[in-house]
Write a protein that holds these residues in place. Structure first.
Motif, PDB file in Angstrom:
ATOM      1  N   LEU A   1       0.845  -1.195   0.000  1.00 44.90           N
ATOM      2  CA  LEU A   1       0.000   0.000   0.000  1.00 44.90           C
ATOM      3  C   LEU A   1       0.879   1.243   0.000  1.00 44.90           C
ATOM      4  CD1 LEU A   1      -2.781  -1.027   2.569  1.00 44.90           C
ATOM      5  CD2 LEU A   1      -3.037  -0.745   0.089  1.00 44.90           C
ATOM      6  N   HIS A   2       2.027   1.156  -0.648  1.00 43.01           N
ATOM      7  CA  HIS A   2       2.979   2.276  -0.672  1.00 43.01           C
ATOM      8  C   HIS A   2       3.690   2.321  -2.014  1.00 43.01           C
ATOM      9  CE1 HIS A   2       6.397  -0.469  -0.389  1.00 43.01           C
ATOM     10  NE2 HIS A   2       5.749  -1.101   0.592  1.00 43.01           N
ATOM     11  N   ASN A   3       4.432   3.404  -2.231  1.00 44.18           N
ATOM     12  CA  ASN A   3       5.217   3.505  -3.466  1.00 44.18           C
ATOM     13  C   ASN A   3       6.706   3.638  -3.181  1.00 44.18           C
ATOM     14  OD1 ASN A   3       5.240   6.134  -2.525  1.00 44.18           O
ATOM     15  ND2 ASN A   3       4.586   7.086  -4.449  1.00 44.18           N
ATOM     16  N   PHE A   4       7.175   3.002  -2.107  1.00 41.74           N
ATOM     17  CA  PHE A   4       8.608   2.780  -1.963  1.00 41.74           C
ATOM     18  C   PHE A   4       8.974   1.668  -2.949  1.00 41.74           C
ATOM     19  CE2 PHE A   4       7.557   4.594   2.208  1.00 41.74           C
ATOM     20  CZ  PHE A   4       8.585   5.535   2.353  1.00 41.74           C
ATOM     21  N   ARG A   5       9.974   1.931  -3.779  1.00 42.96           N
ATOM     22  CA  ARG A   5      10.206   1.061  -4.928  1.00 42.96           C
ATOM     23  C   ARG A   5      11.433   0.172  -4.774  1.00 42.96           C
ATOM     24  NH1 ARG A   5       5.267   1.737  -6.637  1.00 42.96           N
ATOM     25  NH2 ARG A   5       4.810   3.685  -7.718  1.00 42.96           N
ATOM     26  N   ALA A   6      11.315  -1.036  -5.329  1.00 43.13           N
ATOM     27  CA  ALA A   6      12.498  -1.856  -5.554  1.00 43.13           C
ATOM     28  C   ALA A   6      13.388  -1.139  -6.560  1.00 43.13           C
ATOM     29  CB  ALA A   6      12.094  -3.226  -6.092  1.00 43.13           C
ATOM     30  N   LYS A   7      14.699  -1.324  -6.440  1.00 50.30           N
ATOM     31  CA  LYS A   7      15.641  -0.603  -7.294  1.00 50.30           C
ATOM     32  C   LYS A   7      16.252  -1.518  -8.337  1.00 50.30           C
ATOM     33  CE  LYS A   7      17.006   2.677  -3.653  1.00 50.30           C
ATOM     34  NZ  LYS A   7      18.141   3.212  -2.867  1.00 50.30           N
ATOM     35  N   PRO A   8      16.556  -0.963  -9.521  1.00 56.62           N
ATOM     36  CA  PRO A   8      17.318  -1.753 -10.492  1.00 56.62           C
ATOM     37  C   PRO A   8      18.720  -1.994  -9.969  1.00 56.62           C
ATOM     38  CG  PRO A   8      17.098   0.516 -11.243  1.00 56.62           C
ATOM     39  CD  PRO A   8      16.236   0.384 -10.018  1.00 56.62           C
TER      40      PRO A   8
ATOM     41  N   LEU B   1       4.078 -16.717 -20.623  1.00 57.19           N
ATOM     42  CA  LEU B   1       4.600 -16.037 -21.791  1.00 57.19           C
ATOM     43  C   LEU B   1       5.842 -16.695 -22.370  1.00 57.19           C
ATOM     44  CD1 LEU B   1       3.973 -13.501 -23.493  1.00 57.19           C
ATOM     45  CD2 LEU B   1       5.557 -12.234 -22.036  1.00 57.19           C
ATOM     46  N   ALA B   2       6.716 -17.209 -21.505  1.00 57.94           N
ATOM     47  CA  ALA B   2       7.997 -17.739 -21.975  1.00 57.94           C
ATOM     48  C   ALA B   2       8.493 -18.786 -20.992  1.00 57.94           C
ATOM     49  CB  ALA B   2       9.019 -16.612 -22.119  1.00 57.94           C
ATOM     50  N   PRO B   3       9.327 -19.721 -21.451  1.00 60.98           N
ATOM     51  CA  PRO B   3       9.881 -20.725 -20.533  1.00 60.98           C
ATOM     52  C   PRO B   3      10.991 -20.200 -19.647  1.00 60.98           C
ATOM     53  CG  PRO B   3      10.679 -21.102 -22.751  1.00 60.98           C
ATOM     54  CD  PRO B   3       9.678 -20.000 -22.856  1.00 60.98           C
ATOM     55  N   VAL B   4      11.499 -18.987 -19.948  1.00 59.30           N
ATOM     56  CA  VAL B   4      12.571 -18.364 -19.160  1.00 59.30           C
ATOM     57  C   VAL B   4      12.201 -16.906 -18.927  1.00 59.30           C
ATOM     58  CG1 VAL B   4      15.017 -17.768 -19.059  1.00 59.30           C
ATOM     59  CG2 VAL B   4      14.310 -19.876 -20.210  1.00 59.30           C
ATOM     60  N   MET B   5      12.404 -16.427 -17.695  1.00 55.61           N
ATOM     61  CA  MET B   5      12.165 -15.005 -17.427  1.00 55.61           C
ATOM     62  C   MET B   5      13.261 -14.466 -16.531  1.00 55.61           C
ATOM     63  SD  MET B   5       8.961 -14.953 -14.720  1.00 55.61           S
ATOM     64  CE  MET B   5       9.138 -13.192 -14.378  1.00 55.61           C
ATOM     65  N   SER B   6      13.489 -13.145 -16.628  1.00 56.25           N
ATOM     66  CA  SER B   6      14.566 -12.496 -15.882  1.00 56.25           C
ATOM     67  C   SER B   6      14.066 -11.207 -15.262  1.00 56.25           C
ATOM     68  CB  SER B   6      15.743 -12.207 -16.834  1.00 56.25           C
ATOM     69  OG  SER B   6      16.754 -11.454 -16.192  1.00 56.25           O
ATOM     70  N   GLU B   7      14.441 -10.997 -13.985  1.00 56.45           N
ATOM     71  CA  GLU B   7      14.119  -9.737 -13.297  1.00 56.45           C
ATOM     72  C   GLU B   7      15.349  -9.231 -12.571  1.00 56.45           C
ATOM     73  OE1 GLU B   7      10.952  -7.579 -10.269  1.00 56.45           O
ATOM     74  OE2 GLU B   7      10.556  -9.607 -11.002  1.00 56.45           O
ATOM     75  N   SER B   8      15.643  -7.942 -12.741  1.00 58.94           N
ATOM     76  CA  SER B   8      16.887  -7.364 -12.223  1.00 58.94           C
ATOM     77  C   SER B   8      16.641  -6.245 -11.219  1.00 58.94           C
ATOM     78  CB  SER B   8      17.727  -6.821 -13.389  1.00 58.94           C
ATOM     79  OG  SER B   8      18.154  -7.873 -14.227  1.00 58.94           O
ATOM     80  N   TYR B   9      15.624  -6.417 -10.375  1.00 54.42           N
ATOM     81  CA  TYR B   9      15.295  -5.426  -9.352  1.00 54.42           C
ATOM     82  C   TYR B   9      15.430  -6.070  -7.973  1.00 54.42           C
ATOM     83  CZ  TYR B   9      13.575  -2.307 -12.978  1.00 54.42           C
ATOM     84  OH  TYR B   9      13.501  -1.485 -14.067  1.00 54.42           O
ATOM     85  N   GLY B  10      15.609  -5.204  -6.958  1.00 52.16           N
ATOM     86  CA  GLY B  10      15.825  -5.733  -5.632  1.00 52.16           C
ATOM     87  C   GLY B  10      15.148  -4.932  -4.536  1.00 52.16           C
ATOM     88  N   PHE B  11      14.673  -5.632  -3.524  1.00 54.43           N
ATOM     89  CA  PHE B  11      14.054  -5.066  -2.331  1.00 54.43           C
ATOM     90  C   PHE B  11      14.283  -6.094  -1.238  1.00 54.43           C
ATOM     91  CE2 PHE B  11      10.105  -2.432  -1.040  1.00 54.43           C
ATOM     92  CZ  PHE B  11      10.836  -1.252  -1.049  1.00 54.43           C
TER      93      PHE B  11
END
Length: 639
Positions: free
Chosen positions: A197-204, A366-376
């Motif tokens: 319920l906030h907009n503190f964001r994970a960072k790239p 959507l795909a057999p492989v996915m990647s995410e480069s964000y962190g929290f």
């Protein structure tokens, strides 16, 4: 719609199916028993503990948020029964057991939802309750893990009994709930909580190395614009000690160092052809930059292709555009024949765009492989946030999707990403600490004084000059790096970290490949002292050499990720950052340099696409095989 009462036990299946159709959910009936079996009493409530962000503190409070503040695309995380959790755990194990009839028998999102989601009546009860408070129910995910809804701050405060307030932290304005939300106790058997319920964001998770160009007369690569922190470059020389030449990586360097080239050039090439990699994003990108990236290395017509998929409102170009360029370009760099599906979603006042994109990828298979480069970190995610990613990656694993997540760039203190000191204790990236994803860490090349052994002074037609594999070490830009205290003639890292010259040089910042043990998935408050829980060590991680800590440890794998500490980094094309000038390796100011686990992660996703092409099928949670391979190599060094 009236409030939900015990009459839902009468199995109003027909009405439920019509409701699901209206909100774009599956039209199939659930096969599980309902768990919301009591009347919804607004005065009988339960508090969803551990869901107030640690930075929503009184000293940052600027007063109440406007009651009309839009709270768009909130994600309600739905709960599985203990019996469903047990059955799902068994299935995930069987899908990776080649002696089981369920081996690699992947589910569709709809099949997953019917087996492991709430009953139709529970979904109907939850949506009915939300609608009585004025919320717009947008959809129930196909996997029945998420219910998406929208409203205003006033509606959130009235329904969830928490105030939405304004906070000013480090010069940035944020909106956040000031206390843990509450829901009627009758809903608790089927509801975990709200993702946030906030907009503190994970960072790239990337680190800028500078803008670079190649001298056309000498061929030497040198910085033309240096980063704001001074430690990486000494005048017009590369690296912490001012190496005479930069040795940046392009796709063909990567292929040489990690021995991918033989796959590309085999009689039947293994280059990702026919494979798709999904990338999580929240910003527009310039597609021409992806093509220009390949053109810099002599490939005028890329074998693969880039698709941009818009999930909802166009977010426009955001400040993390470089991350999107890194992810799309370097996933392709490892698998040049693959299709890259870049999914972008606009962030809202409560939900980050990358969360919406990740959920879209999984729920649309959507795909057999996915990647995410964000962190929290786990503490900042809170109880419901950790549950969101655990639940989502469970679904992905059951569908055969291999999920790669960056481990982080802040050493053992992910909560303190970007800060000069660590205040929140030992922490890991909660997006990737679950047992259902592959966590990718970062290394640096151990070639500070031996670069000539591993790099040619001239480049091939594909702009590569790496000779072969380069020994690796921990990526660590801080004063605890043994190369740094050797530079200052100190004998211990403690001496260097207390050295004012090291602090002035920027070596006091927490910049390093992240890792450690999961320890905070169920916080009871907003301080490190409230941390409790942590994912238990998965069966596949009980392997030789692993800590006997009983906890899920990350990362699982690592690749080069340095941002120029010893003169090497990754080449990235972003024409916006060059004033609209096309990227080029033939003049000064022609390309950007980056490091971070946000680069090693999409690269490993590309490597997995090669594996899928070779095997002809999805692999799901690859850790089962990765750790088994590690055990084999340790016991059989010749393997």
């Amino acid at each position: 719609m009236p409030k939900v009462f015990p009459a839902f036990r009468r199995l109003w299946i027909t009405f439920g199916i019509l409701l699901f159709s209206a909100i774009q959910a599956t039209a199939q009936s659930s096969i599980v028993a309902p768990r919301i079996t009591h009347e919804i009493n607004e005065s009988a409530r339960t508090t969803l503990q551990g869901n107030t962000h640690p930075l929503a503190r009184a000293e940052f409070d600027q007063g109440p948020a406007p009651v009309s503040l839009p709270m768009q695309r909130m994600l309600l995380v739905l709960r599985r029964s203990p019996e469903q959790e047990t059955a799902l755990s068994q299935l995930l194990e069987q899908q990776q057991d080649n002696s089981s009839p369920n081996y690699h028998q992947w589910l569709t999102p709809e099949q997953f939802g019917l087996r492991f989601g709430p009953a139709d009546q529970d979904i109907q009860a939850i949506t009915g309750w939300l609608q009585t408070h004025g919320f717009q129910v947008i959809r129930v995910s196909k996997g029945r893990t998420i219910l998406e809804f929208s409203g205003t701050a006033a509606q959130v405060q009235e329904a969830f009994h928490t105030n939405i307030r304004t906070y000013l932290v480090d010069g940035e304005t944020h909106y956040a709930n000031s206390s843990d939300p509450q829901i009627p106790a009758a809903l608790a058997p089927a509801v975990v909580g709200i993702r946030s319920l906030h907009n503190f964001r994970a960072k790239p998770l990337n680190h800028f190395a500078g803008v670079f160009g190649r001298n056309q007369e000498t061929g030497t690569v040198l910085p033309t614009k240096q980063p704001s922190t001074p430690q990486f470059f000494n005048g017009q020389r590369c690296g912490v000690l001012g190496n005479s030449q930069c040795d940046p990586l392009g796709p063909y360097d990567l292929a040489t160092i990690y021995n991918i080239s033989p796959l590309w050039t085999a009689s039947t090439p293994i280059d990702g052809t026919g494979q798709t990699i999904a990338i999580v994003g929240e910003t527009d990108i310039t597609p021409a930059d992806w093509t220009a990236f390949w053109s810099m290395f002599g490939v005028t017509t890329p074998k693969g292709k880039l698709n941009i998929i818009l999930n909802g409102v166009d977010p426009g170009f955001q400040g993390d555009e470089p991350e999107a360029d890194i992810d799309t370009q370097w996933s392709s760099a490892a698998a040049p024949g693959a299709t890259i599906d870049f999914v972008e979603s606009q962030s809202t006042e409560t939900t980050q765009g990358v969360d919406l994109s990740a959920e879209y990828i999984v729920d649309n298979n959507l795909a057999p492989v996915m990647s995410e480069s964000y962190g929290f970190c786990e503490l900042f995610l809170g109880t419901s946030g950790n549950a969101f990613f655990n639940t989502l990656w469970q679904q992905a694993s059951a569908q055969g999707i291999t999920v790669f997540i960056s481990s982080g760039d802040s050493g053992s203190a992910v909560c303190d990403d970007g800060n000069p000191s660590a205040n929140f204790g030992l922490s890991v990236n909660g997006l990737g600490s679950t047992p259902y994803n592959v966590s990718v860490g970062g290394t640096d090349f151990n070639d500070l004084t031996t670069a000539s052994l591993y790099w040619n002074t001239t480049n091939t037609a594909n702009q590569a000059n790496a000779k072969g594999y380069i020994p690796e070490m921990t990526w660590n830009d801080s004063c605890t790096n043994f190369e740094i205290f050797a530079t200052f003639n100190d004998t211990t890292a403690e001496q260097t970290c207390n050295n004012p010259n090291a602090e002035f040089g920027g070596f006091g910042n927490v910049i390093a490949g992240s890792g450690g043990a999961s320890n905070c998935i169920s916080p009871s408050g907003g301080a490190p002292s409230s941390c409790s829980g942590g994912y238990r060590k998965p069966s596949w991680q009980n392997a030789p050499g692993m800590p006997a800590d009983g906890a899920r440890d990350i990362p699982d794998v690592s690749l080069f990720a340095s941002n120029g500490f010893n003169g090497s980094f990754y080449i990235v094309c972003e024409s916006d950052a060059l004033g609209g000038v096309p990227c080029s390796l033939t003049r000064f100011g022609g390309f950007l340099g980056y490091g971070g686990t946000s680069v090693s992660t999409p690269i490993f996703a590309g490597i997995m696409a090669l594996i899928n092409q070779k095997t002809g099928e999805r692999q799901g949670n690859a850790n089962y095989v990765l750790y088994a391979m590690r055990t084999c190599i340790l016991h059989k060094p010749d393997a």
